[in-house]
Design a protein around this motif. Structure first.
Motif, PDB file in Angstrom:
ATOM      1  N   VAL A 149       0.870  -1.178   0.000  1.00 58.11           N
ATOM      2  CA  VAL A 149       0.000   0.000   0.000  1.00 58.11           C
ATOM      3  C   VAL A 149       0.901   1.220   0.000  1.00 58.11           C
ATOM      4  CG1 VAL A 149      -1.727   1.313   1.267  1.00 58.11           C
ATOM      5  CG2 VAL A 149      -1.895  -1.169   1.140  1.00 58.11           C
ATOM      6  N   CYS A 150       0.668   2.124  -0.956  1.00 62.72           N
ATOM      7  CA  CYS A 150       1.605   3.221  -1.179  1.00 62.72           C
ATOM      8  C   CYS A 150       0.921   4.577  -1.129  1.00 62.72           C
ATOM      9  CB  CYS A 150       2.286   3.062  -2.538  1.00 62.72           C
ATOM     10  SG  CYS A 150       3.215   1.518  -2.712  1.00 62.72           S
ATOM     11  N   LEU A 151       1.658   5.538  -0.610  1.00 65.25           N
ATOM     12  CA  LEU A 151       1.290   6.951  -0.699  1.00 65.25           C
ATOM     13  C   LEU A 151       1.915   7.490  -1.978  1.00 65.25           C
ATOM     14  CD1 LEU A 151       0.167   9.606   0.676  1.00 65.25           C
ATOM     15  CD2 LEU A 151       2.477   9.870   1.602  1.00 65.25           C
ATOM     16  N   VAL A 152       1.102   8.039  -2.868  1.00 62.28           N
ATOM     17  CA  VAL A 152       1.566   8.382  -4.213  1.00 62.28           C
ATOM     18  C   VAL A 152       1.378   9.874  -4.469  1.00 62.28           C
ATOM     19  CG1 VAL A 152       1.260   7.978  -6.681  1.00 62.28           C
ATOM     20  CG2 VAL A 152       1.043   6.068  -5.072  1.00 62.28           C
ATOM     21  N   TYR A 153       2.474  10.531  -4.867  1.00 60.90           N
ATOM     22  CA  TYR A 153       2.434  11.870  -5.455  1.00 60.90           C
ATOM     23  C   TYR A 153       2.531  11.654  -6.958  1.00 60.90           C
ATOM     24  CZ  TYR A 153       3.676  13.578  -0.760  1.00 60.90           C
ATOM     25  OH  TYR A 153       3.703  13.858   0.577  1.00 60.90           O
ATOM     26  N   LYS A 154       1.419  11.816  -7.672  1.00 55.49           N
ATOM     27  CA  LYS A 154       1.407  11.436  -9.090  1.00 55.49           C
ATOM     28  C   LYS A 154       2.061  12.465 -10.001  1.00 55.49           C
ATOM     29  CE  LYS A 154      -2.952  10.411  -9.785  1.00 55.49           C
ATOM     30  NZ  LYS A 154      -4.144   9.864 -10.483  1.00 55.49           N
ATOM     31  N   HIS A 155       2.201  13.695  -9.542  1.00 59.82           N
ATOM     32  CA  HIS A 155       2.774  14.742 -10.396  1.00 59.82           C
ATOM     33  C   HIS A 155       3.970  15.343  -9.674  1.00 59.82           C
ATOM     34  CE1 HIS A 155      -0.758  14.335 -12.926  1.00 59.82           C
ATOM     35  NE2 HIS A 155      -1.511  14.501 -11.856  1.00 59.82           N
ATOM     36  N   ALA A 156       5.155  14.910 -10.081  1.00 63.52           N
ATOM     37  CA  ALA A 156       6.381  15.353  -9.411  1.00 63.52           C
ATOM     38  C   ALA A 156       7.188  16.338 -10.244  1.00 63.52           C
ATOM     39  CB  ALA A 156       7.256  14.148  -9.084  1.00 63.52           C
TER      40      ALA A 156
ATOM     41  N   GLU B 232      -2.617  10.353  -3.281  1.00 62.96           N
ATOM     42  CA  GLU B 232      -3.613   9.286  -3.320  1.00 62.96           C
ATOM     43  C   GLU B 232      -3.013   8.029  -2.710  1.00 62.96           C
ATOM     44  OE1 GLU B 232      -5.959  10.639  -7.452  1.00 62.96           O
ATOM     45  OE2 GLU B 232      -4.560   8.938  -7.439  1.00 62.96           O
ATOM     46  N   ILE B 233      -3.892   7.100  -2.336  1.00 60.80           N
ATOM     47  CA  ILE B 233      -3.446   5.827  -1.779  1.00 60.80           C
ATOM     48  C   ILE B 233      -3.733   4.742  -2.815  1.00 60.80           C
ATOM     49  CG2 ILE B 233      -3.580   4.240   0.165  1.00 60.80           C
ATOM     50  CD1 ILE B 233      -2.641   7.008   0.951  1.00 60.80           C
ATOM     51  N   TRP B 234      -2.687   4.024  -3.220  1.00 59.47           N
ATOM     52  CA  TRP B 234      -2.786   2.980  -4.227  1.00 59.47           C
ATOM     53  C   TRP B 234      -2.243   1.669  -3.661  1.00 59.47           C
ATOM     54  CZ3 TRP B 234      -4.106   3.358  -9.652  1.00 59.47           C
ATOM     55  CH2 TRP B 234      -4.563   4.618 -10.029  1.00 59.47           C
ATOM     56  N   PHE B 235      -2.713   0.569  -4.256  1.00 60.72           N
ATOM     57  CA  PHE B 235      -2.226  -0.759  -3.887  1.00 60.72           C
ATOM     58  C   PHE B 235      -1.440  -1.336  -5.053  1.00 60.72           C
ATOM     59  CE2 PHE B 235      -3.083  -5.448  -3.805  1.00 60.72           C
ATOM     60  CZ  PHE B 235      -2.224  -5.733  -2.755  1.00 60.72           C
ATOM     61  N   LEU B 236      -0.223  -1.750  -4.790  1.00 58.17           N
ATOM     62  CA  LEU B 236       0.643  -2.370  -5.789  1.00 58.17           C
ATOM     63  C   LEU B 236       0.700  -3.870  -5.496  1.00 58.17           C
ATOM     64  CD1 LEU B 236       2.692  -1.937  -8.156  1.00 58.17           C
ATOM     65  CD2 LEU B 236       4.468  -1.733  -6.394  1.00 58.17           C
ATOM     66  N   ASP B 237       0.140  -4.683  -6.410  1.00 55.94           N
ATOM     67  CA  ASP B 237       0.103  -6.117  -6.147  1.00 55.94           C
ATOM     68  C   ASP B 237       1.450  -6.754  -6.484  1.00 55.94           C
ATOM     69  OD1 ASP B 237       0.232  -6.413  -8.895  1.00 55.94           O
ATOM     70  OD2 ASP B 237      -1.893  -6.900  -9.138  1.00 55.94           O
TER      71      ASP B 237
ATOM     72  N   LYS C 171      -8.572   8.466  -2.077  1.00 52.04           N
ATOM     73  CA  LYS C 171      -7.925   9.743  -2.371  1.00 52.04           C
ATOM     74  C   LYS C 171      -7.206  10.332  -1.167  1.00 52.04           C
ATOM     75  CE  LYS C 171     -10.768  11.344  -6.235  1.00 52.04           C
ATOM     76  NZ  LYS C 171     -11.608  12.441  -6.765  1.00 52.04           N
ATOM     77  N   THR C 172      -7.614   9.939   0.034  1.00 51.32           N
ATOM     78  CA  THR C 172      -7.011  10.505   1.240  1.00 51.32           C
ATOM     79  C   THR C 172      -6.558   9.393   2.168  1.00 51.32           C
ATOM     80  OG1 THR C 172      -9.135  10.611   2.413  1.00 51.32           O
ATOM     81  CG2 THR C 172      -8.489  12.535   1.093  1.00 51.32           C
ATOM     82  N   PHE C 173      -5.610   9.739   3.036  1.00 53.94           N
ATOM     83  CA  PHE C 173      -5.135   8.773   4.020  1.00 53.94           C
ATOM     84  C   PHE C 173      -6.223   8.452   5.037  1.00 53.94           C
ATOM     85  CE2 PHE C 173      -3.426   8.167   8.308  1.00 53.94           C
ATOM     86  CZ  PHE C 173      -2.755   6.961   8.130  1.00 53.94           C
ATOM     87  N   THR C 174      -7.032   9.443   5.401  1.00 50.65           N
ATOM     88  CA  THR C 174      -8.105   9.200   6.375  1.00 50.65           C
ATOM     89  C   THR C 174      -9.073   8.152   5.869  1.00 50.65           C
ATOM     90  OG1 THR C 174      -7.922  11.485   7.155  1.00 50.65           O
ATOM     91  CG2 THR C 174      -9.941  10.288   7.709  1.00 50.65           C
TER      92      THR C 174
END
Length: 241
Positions: free
Chosen positions: A103-110, A119-124, A134-137
């Protein structure tokens, strides 16, 4: 400061309260505890960046950025844009998921400047991305409501959880596995209460007081004859006097 990005406000407040989170729980099988649930949020020191280094120490070793293929973006439709392993995104590991993915915290535009939107994404394990929240909460609520069951993140993928994990879901969180049934029959998991039946007024039958048994007719006749004889004798006595 090292990665030139700012933590989202809700995650920053979480780390100000506690430096990470880990909670595990077990079930007893044949009086032997077996670890089952696991809820993890990495501490700040373990909030490592993915894709920033090669997987091996060789000079020309491949990195995760070498897996980038822009053709994967085609045909996504309304799905959010997936993260990138190269310099276009910043990815940090929140939960190692016991080796079932990340489970990753992602900054999509660097580029050119890191955007504060995360955003919070899951990498299998096959290195495919799956959007969670969209949020950590919102992710933290998902983590708690799914009880940290094994592979619960796969419930948000197209292929779902494994059959073994599905058995645990059926035991501890059946409503998650039966989402299709829930969407078809909205009242299938709702307790149906009919107030007309529960609070139905019962017509009370009036209580009839039992009367004392009446005396037999013969005794009444004898009683009346006795009283009449008494009255006649009293009248005779008075006339004699």
């Amino acid at each position: 400061q090292k990665n030139s990005c700012i933590l989202p406000e809700d995650l920053k407040n979480f780390y100000l309260m506690t430096d990470g989170f880990q909670m595990t729980w077990s079930v007893k099988t044949d009086d032997t505890p077996m670890p089952l649930g696991s809820m993890v949020i990495n501490s700040v020191s373990k909030l490592c960046r993915l894709g920033g280094s090669s997987m091996y120490t060789l000079p020309n070793a491949p990195t995760l950025a070498d897996l980038e293929d822009d053709t994967d973006e085609e045909g996504n439709g309304d799905k959010p844009e997936r993260p990138h392993f190269d310099s276009r995104s910043l990815i940090f590991e929140l939960d190692p998921c016991n080796g079932n993915g990340k489970v990753c915290l992602v900054y999509k535009h660097a580029k050119p400047v890191v955007s504060p939107d995360t955003e919070i994404w899951f990498l299998d394990r096959a290195l495919y991305w799956h959007f969670l929240t969209k949020t950590f909460t919102a992710y933290y609520r998902l983590l708690i409501t799914h009880l940290g069951l094994p592979q619960w993140q796969y419930a948000f993928t197209s292929y779902g959880v494994s059959p073994q994990a599905k058995q645990w879901f059926n035991m501890y969180k059946p409503i998650t596995i039966n989402t299709a049934l829930l969407s078809e029959e909205a009242d299938s998991f709702v307790n149906k209460l009919d107030p007309n039946k529960v609070f139905k007024s019962k017509n009370k039958t009036p209580v009839i007081k039992k009367k004392t048994p009446s005396q037999p007719a013969g005794s009444q006749k004898s009683h009346t004859s006795m009283t009449s004889s008494k009255t006649s004798s009293l009248a005779g006595n008075s006339s004699r006097k």
